[in-house]
Write a protein that holds these residues in place. Structure first.
Motif, PDB file in Angstrom:
ATOM      1  N   HIS A 194       0.824  -1.160  -0.062  1.00  7.21           N
ATOM      2  CA  HIS A 194       0.070  -0.098   0.003  1.00  7.21           C
ATOM      3  C   HIS A 194       0.729   1.376   0.066  1.00  7.21           C
ATOM      4  CE1 HIS A 194      -2.716  -3.185   1.292  1.00  7.21           C
ATOM      5  NE2 HIS A 194      -3.848  -2.420   0.891  1.00  7.21           N
ATOM      6  N   ASP A 195       1.881   1.445   0.785  1.00  4.71           N
ATOM      7  CA  ASP A 195       2.600   2.520   0.939  1.00  4.71           C
ATOM      8  C   ASP A 195       3.481   2.630  -0.254  1.00  4.71           C
ATOM      9  OD1 ASP A 195       3.934   0.336   2.152  1.00  4.71           O
ATOM     10  OD2 ASP A 195       5.268   1.597   3.581  1.00  4.71           O
ATOM     11  N   ASP A 196       4.070   1.523  -0.789  1.00  7.16           N
ATOM     12  CA  ASP A 196       4.763   1.627  -2.216  1.00  7.16           C
ATOM     13  C   ASP A 196       4.093   2.056  -3.381  1.00  7.16           C
ATOM     14  OD1 ASP A 196       5.460  -1.236  -0.659  1.00  7.16           O
ATOM     15  OD2 ASP A 196       7.146  -0.508  -1.579  1.00  7.16           O
ATOM     16  N   GLY A 198       8.537  -9.031  -1.071  1.00  5.69           N
ATOM     17  CA  GLY A 198       8.901  -8.579   0.133  1.00  5.69           C
ATOM     18  C   GLY A 198       7.471  -8.407   0.929  1.00  5.69           C
ATOM     19  N   ASN A 199       6.782  -7.460   0.687  1.00  6.24           N
ATOM     20  CA  ASN A 199       5.238  -7.429   1.214  1.00  6.24           C
ATOM     21  C   ASN A 199       4.602  -8.699   0.875  1.00  6.24           C
ATOM     22  OD1 ASN A 199       5.561  -4.806   2.639  1.00  6.24           O
ATOM     23  ND2 ASN A 199       5.028  -3.594   1.039  1.00  6.24           N
ATOM     24  N   GLY A 200       4.654  -9.072  -0.443  1.00  5.83           N
ATOM     25  CA  GLY A 200       3.971 -10.227  -0.950  1.00  5.83           C
ATOM     26  C   GLY A 200       5.124 -11.026  -1.636  1.00  5.83           C
ATOM     27  N   ALA A 237      14.716  -4.427  14.650  1.00  6.58           N
ATOM     28  CA  ALA A 237      14.779  -4.512  13.130  1.00  6.58           C
ATOM     29  C   ALA A 237      13.526  -4.220  12.475  1.00  6.58           C
ATOM     30  CB  ALA A 237      15.318  -5.698  12.589  1.00  6.58           C
ATOM     31  N   GLU A 238      13.724  -3.087  11.331  1.00  6.63           N
ATOM     32  CA  GLU A 238      12.484  -2.666  10.542  1.00  6.63           C
ATOM     33  C   GLU A 238      12.397  -3.687   9.405  1.00  6.63           C
ATOM     34  OE1 GLU A 238      10.906  -1.365   6.954  1.00  6.63           O
ATOM     35  OE2 GLU A 238      12.864  -1.645   7.175  1.00  6.63           O
ATOM     36  N   PHE A 239      11.081  -3.853   8.914  1.00  7.56           N
ATOM     37  CA  PHE A 239      10.961  -5.009   7.964  1.00  7.56           C
ATOM     38  C   PHE A 239      11.921  -5.193   6.897  1.00  7.56           C
ATOM     39  CE2 PHE A 239       8.501  -6.718   4.370  1.00  7.56           C
ATOM     40  CZ  PHE A 239       8.322  -7.912   4.491  1.00  7.56           C
ATOM     41  N   HIS A 252       5.233   4.767   5.170  1.00  9.08           N
ATOM     42  CA  HIS A 252       6.536   4.789   5.037  1.00  9.08           C
ATOM     43  C   HIS A 252       7.283   5.319   3.759  1.00  9.08           C
ATOM     44  CE1 HIS A 252       6.184   2.466   8.777  1.00  9.08           C
ATOM     45  NE2 HIS A 252       5.214   1.831   8.265  1.00  9.08           N
ATOM     46  N   ASP A 253       7.012   4.430   2.666  1.00 13.05           N
ATOM     47  CA  ASP A 253       7.637   4.781   1.550  1.00 13.05           C
ATOM     48  C   ASP A 253       7.375   5.919   0.658  1.00 13.05           C
ATOM     49  OD1 ASP A 253       8.453   1.801   1.856  1.00 13.05           O
ATOM     50  OD2 ASP A 253       6.827   0.887   0.715  1.00 13.05           O
ATOM     51  N   PRO A 254       6.356   6.441   0.536  1.00  8.42           N
ATOM     52  CA  PRO A 254       6.534   7.709   0.079  1.00  8.42           C
ATOM     53  C   PRO A 254       7.534   8.989   0.558  1.00  8.42           C
ATOM     54  CG  PRO A 254       4.331   7.470   0.992  1.00  8.42           C
ATOM     55  CD  PRO A 254       5.190   6.082   1.076  1.00  8.42           C
TER      56      PRO A 254
END
Ligand code: BDR
Ligand code: CA
Length: 325
Positions: free
Chosen positions: A12-14, A35-37, A159-161, A228-230
């Protein structure tokens, strides 16, 4: 407009990172990574997002399905089974490119001046590209990543994902010499998804706005979620939107509790001054420590995002979505 390649795992954030990059930067290509999927899903999701925003001219190159040394961990608890649950979408008409993401990254960086890499998933593809052609670490302008955290993680306490999923890849990248701009969870927690923000996006009224709001409806179901990503892409578009501290960061590979941690050297802050009084981004720099600080720690190697201008970030997202159909 800066030339960028966005390596991602939508997510979603990607999806918001893609929407910001396609409108405000010269997006040469989107590369995907498990990663996420799973790779097949995140690649389809990248195609879905680009079709939704009318940018079928941006090629999508699938990359590695997962880390080379450890099993893939996915985040279907956050992003759903498809990796992009929420809006009802039709399968994309377009197919991904047949060229591998790593080939695309290496060939493009080596043949084009001033390419900036952005990574919003595990660093598997970026590390593989650097392994294949170490010169890309000098040739690329910079690498902006969403990953890690200056103080703590999210997937584990440490740790972050994105870093946790492929810590070996992150180690390779952080030791490659490529100029790194790190947007970690210490920064992205300043970017909450609020009901007000979702309604502001929905009320834009165009197809992209409705799609984006539906993504956030699903993403925010559990509460306490962040875009996060944006943030990593926003930093390229508007360098003033984030204040940074230049710090030493290394990747923990062996800790039983801390594997995948971005160990950030903040020792120069050890002082009798209360931490709350310390403004990392403007008052003290590594080479100008607070009076009485006993250490300077290790020489900086990473530009660490510390403070986000959240109101401006929200405006940037809305202004961007308004420009789509
Ligand atoms: C990161 O992990 C993924 O779930 C998000 O897309 C983001 O890249 C946050 O830890
Ligand atoms: Ca991501």
């Amino acid at each position: 407009m800066r030339k960028v390649i966005l390596d991602c795992d939508p997510g979603h954030d990607d999806a918001f990172a893609i929407m910001l990059a396609a409108q405000n930067l010269d997006l040469l290509g989107v590369t995907t990574v498990g990663g996420n999927g799973y790779l097949e899903n995140v690649t389809r999701n990248a195609l879905v997002v680009l079709e939704k925003i009318g940018r079928t001219d941006v090629p999508v190159y699938p990359g590695h399905a997962g880390p080379s040394t450890t099993p893939l961990v996915i985040a279907d608890n956050v992003h759903g089974k498809s990796g992009l649950d929420g809006p009802v979408v039709t399968p994309p008409i377009r197919k991904p490119e047949t060229k591998h993401a790593v080939d695309f990254i290496v060939e493009t960086v080596m043949s084009t001046e001033h390419v900036t890499l952005v990574a919003t998933g595990p660093l598997t593809n970026i590390a593989a590209a650097i392994n294949r052609e170490p010169k890309i670490a000098e040739k690329a302008d910079a690498l902006y990543i969403m990953g890690g955290g200056a103080y703590a993680g999210n997937w584990t306490p440490a740790a972050e994902f994105n870093i946790y999923v492929d810590a070996e890849a992150a180690y390779k990248v952080f030791h490659s010499g490529i100029p790194i701009y790190m947007v970690g969870v210490n920064l992205t927690r300043q970017c909450p998804v609020t009901p007000e923000f979702i309604e502001r996006i929905r009320s834009i009224g165009n197809t992209t706005g409705v799609f984006a709001a539906e993504l956030l409806d699903f993403f925010s179901k559990g509460g306490d979620v962040h875009l996060h990503d944006p943030c990593a892409v926003a930093w390229i578009i508007e360098p003033d939107i984030i204040k940074e501290a230049f710090l030493h960061v290394d990747i923990e590979l062996n800790g039983t509790l801390t594997r995948g941690m971005t160990v950030t050297d903040l020792r120069f802050l050890q002082t009798d001054k209360p931490e709350a009084d310390i403004d990392l981004t403007s008052t003290y720099k590594w080479n100008d420590p607070p009076v009485g600080s006993p250490f300077r720690g290790k020489e900086p190697n990473v530009h660490v995002g510390m403070r986000l201008n959240y109101p401006r970030f929200c405006d940037l997202v809305v202004e961007t979505l308004e420009k789509y159909k």
